[in-house]
Scaffold this motif. Sequence first.
Motif, short mmCIF file in Angstrom:
data_model
loop_
_atom_site.label_atom_id
_atom_site.label_comp_id
_atom_site.label_asym_id
_atom_site.label_seq_id
_atom_site.Cartn_x
_atom_site.Cartn_y
_atom_site.Cartn_z
N GLN A 1 -67.81 19.18 -1.04
CA GLN A 1 -68.99 18.53 -1.62
C GLN A 1 -68.71 17.15 -2.20
OE1 GLN A 1 -70.26 21.48 -4.38
NE2 GLN A 1 -71.05 22.79 -2.75
N MET A 2 -67.46 16.77 -2.26
CA MET A 2 -67.15 15.47 -2.86
C MET A 2 -67.61 14.35 -1.92
SD MET A 2 -63.56 16.46 -4.67
CE MET A 2 -63.56 15.37 -6.07
N GLU A 3 -67.74 13.14 -2.49
CA GLU A 3 -68.21 11.98 -1.70
C GLU A 3 -66.99 11.28 -1.12
OE1 GLU A 3 -71.26 10.31 -1.28
OE2 GLU A 3 -72.20 12.19 -1.96
N TYR A 4 -66.99 11.11 0.20
CA TYR A 4 -65.85 10.47 0.86
C TYR A 4 -66.16 9.02 1.22
CZ TYR A 4 -63.59 14.90 0.60
OH TYR A 4 -63.00 16.02 0.09
N ALA A 5 -65.14 8.19 1.16
CA ALA A 5 -65.31 6.75 1.42
C ALA A 5 -65.49 6.52 2.93
CB ALA A 5 -64.09 5.99 0.89
N CYS A 6 -65.72 5.27 3.30
CA CYS A 6 -65.98 4.97 4.72
C CYS A 6 -64.66 4.82 5.48
CB CYS A 6 -66.81 3.70 4.83
SG CYS A 6 -65.98 2.22 4.24
N SER A 7 -64.78 4.62 6.77
CA SER A 7 -63.61 4.38 7.59
C SER A 7 -63.68 2.95 8.15
CB SER A 7 -63.54 5.42 8.72
OG SER A 7 -62.29 5.30 9.38
N ARG B 1 -74.28 7.83 8.88
CA ARG B 1 -72.93 8.01 9.47
C ARG B 1 -72.98 7.96 11.00
NH1 ARG B 1 -71.68 11.97 5.08
NH2 ARG B 1 -70.71 10.72 3.48
N THR B 2 -73.66 6.90 11.46
CA THR B 2 -73.77 6.67 12.91
C THR B 2 -73.14 5.31 13.22
OG1 THR B 2 -75.95 5.77 12.45
CG2 THR B 2 -75.86 8.03 13.28
N PRO C 1 -68.51 4.45 9.78
CA PRO C 1 -68.67 5.73 9.09
C PRO C 1 -67.40 6.55 9.20
CG PRO C 1 -69.89 5.70 11.16
CD PRO C 1 -69.39 4.31 10.94
N ASN C 2 -67.17 7.40 8.21
CA ASN C 2 -66.01 8.29 8.33
C ASN C 2 -66.34 9.43 9.30
OD1 ASN C 2 -67.22 10.50 6.96
ND2 ASN C 2 -66.65 9.64 4.98
N LEU C 3 -65.41 10.32 9.53
CA LEU C 3 -65.57 11.32 10.59
C LEU C 3 -66.50 12.47 10.21
CD1 LEU C 3 -61.90 11.33 11.93
CD2 LEU C 3 -63.89 10.17 12.91
N GLN C 4 -67.14 12.38 9.02
CA GLN C 4 -68.19 13.37 8.71
C GLN C 4 -69.39 13.13 9.62
OE1 GLN C 4 -68.04 12.52 4.42
NE2 GLN C 4 -67.85 14.72 4.10
N GLY C 5 -69.50 11.90 10.19
CA GLY C 5 -70.49 11.63 11.23
C GLY C 5 -69.96 12.16 12.55
N ASN C 6 -70.77 12.01 13.62
CA ASN C 6 -70.31 12.59 14.89
C ASN C 6 -70.02 11.54 15.94
OD1 ASN C 6 -70.24 15.33 14.32
ND2 ASN C 6 -72.48 15.40 14.34
N VAL C 7 -69.51 10.39 15.53
CA VAL C 7 -69.24 9.34 16.51
C VAL C 7 -68.05 9.77 17.38
CG1 VAL C 7 -68.51 6.93 16.77
CG2 VAL C 7 -70.07 7.59 14.89
#
Length: 494
Positions: A301-307, A344-345, A379-385
């Motif tokens: 549940q924590m907030e993750y930074a970008c990639s 996160r796209t 976006p970090n990998l919590q997105g589906n790129v």
Amino acid sequence: MKNVVIIGAGMGGLATALRLRKQGFDVTVLEKQARPGGRSNVIEDGGFRVDIGPTLLVMKDTFEDTYRAIGQDFNQRLKLVQLDPNYRIYYHDGTHLDLYGNMAKLAEEVERIEAGSAARLFRFIGDSARKYALGMDFVDRNFDRITDLANPKAGVRLLQTQAHQNLYRQVARYFNGNDKLAKAFSFHSMFLGLSPFDALAMYSLITYADLALGMWYPMGGIYSIIEDMVALANEMGVTLRTNAPVEKITIENGRATGVRLQSGEEVRADIVISNADLPYTYTKLIDGQHRRAYPDERLQQMEYACSGYLLYLGVDRTYPHMRHQALYFSEDYRANLDAIFKTRTLPAEPSFHLNNPTITDPSLAPAGHSLLYVLAPMPNLQGNVNWDEAAPVVREQLLTQLEKIVDPELRQHIVWERDYRPTDWVTDINAMHGTAFGSLAQGFFQSSYFRPHNKARDIDGLYFVGQGTYPGIGMPMVQISSKLVTERIVQEWS
Ligand SMILES: Cc1cc2nc3c(=O)[nH]c(=O)nc-3n(C[C@H](O)[C@H](O)[C@H](O)COP(=O)(O)OP(=O)(O)OC[C@H]3O[C@@H](n4cnc5c(N)ncnc54)[C@H](O)[C@@H]3O)c2cc1C
């Protein structure tokens, strides 16, 4: 002599190894990769030497402090060059603005964008200095209990500087709603993995640190700092083992007793410090029954930074018209940031950070060549790129834009090329969700007391250092983190 095992030879792991060794501890650093450095690593190939991650340093005093603590002089050991301007900002309409540290020159630049802005600039810098002083009250200390946050003087400063407001909106108000100036003086929160449209105005303190305290380049690149720390570690008797991935932290009766490597080897220790990403350390290196404070659900549940997607180009030309460091803001900057942080796209048109370190340091490339470093926040990998498909698309977009601002014939002059994708951060350094600058975003509830502490609550003898604990993301914060965890360990174990 108490012995310490440090998992990871990132900048924080190395700085802590040096500090603890100086205090008389027996220190072993175990690094997964073939080279130490972590996010601050390097590629050396084909006559080019490129920093993979960080390229410039601010808050030089924090590095000086690390070196002073071990009886060394940072300014003597590294050859540091101050940049001015710190950045050239390129806007999509073909205009640009140089962000000088020299305030008179900076005032001329902002006047060029909008007459009457110089007075507003000085007010903004003055108020950002007060935010910096306020922020440092919460950065440079260990926390034990929530009452450590109570500080009436800081409360007054918070209200005076309105540091709790929204960053972009507040900066825009200083500059009379001028969007170009608002972008130029608020983008810095991106380096903490936060969109300026969502971050607290407090983070103007980074803009202040950049512009007023100076931005520095160490000759040879940032990796020369890692090389120097490794040389010092060897001289001081720290044991540094590379290609030594840790598989588990061993725990007996609620106390860390050492680590087990992937090879099966066990290394016993009185004290274990993890410099690896903190959420990764909890989920992968510590069995669930030992971590009541950080179960998987809480970490998820924590907030993750970008990639970020990085493109490194060796080019058989030089570009004297370029600045060492630049930024390009895409036309729909807001949509770009929303894609990175909200949906996160893949952004439709990326903004990016552009470095040409060969402007300052031609030794990084063969004679007559340039090295271009391009970092597009993603976006970090919590997105589906799907990065196998996305990387060639983003590369093309970046080259097209570089041909507009650097060289219309750029493609014909590329002689060497590498890229680095969000998935590489996972493979190489076990970065949670492929986050680039650091794992946990630096929002209010993941900062100071609220950020995971540098001492494990449930497991005796286990500590953390680096961007995942407080104060947080970025090389200067990591220097402070090494100081704080060392102070704690010396106090508890000497
Ligand atoms: C593209 C990019 C640009 C940046 N630009 C800047 C900048 O200009 N200025 C700035 O100040 N900061 C910048 N940063 C941020 C800065 O690089 C980081 O915040 C900082 O370097 C993090 O250091 P750390 O000590 O936390 O360790 P990390 O660099 O995160 O290193 C952790 C280490 O632990 C190792 N490890 C992980 N798992 C294991 C295991 N199981 N066993 C053994 N070892 C393990 C990893 O291999 C790694 O070496 C940038 C980062 C990136 C990625």
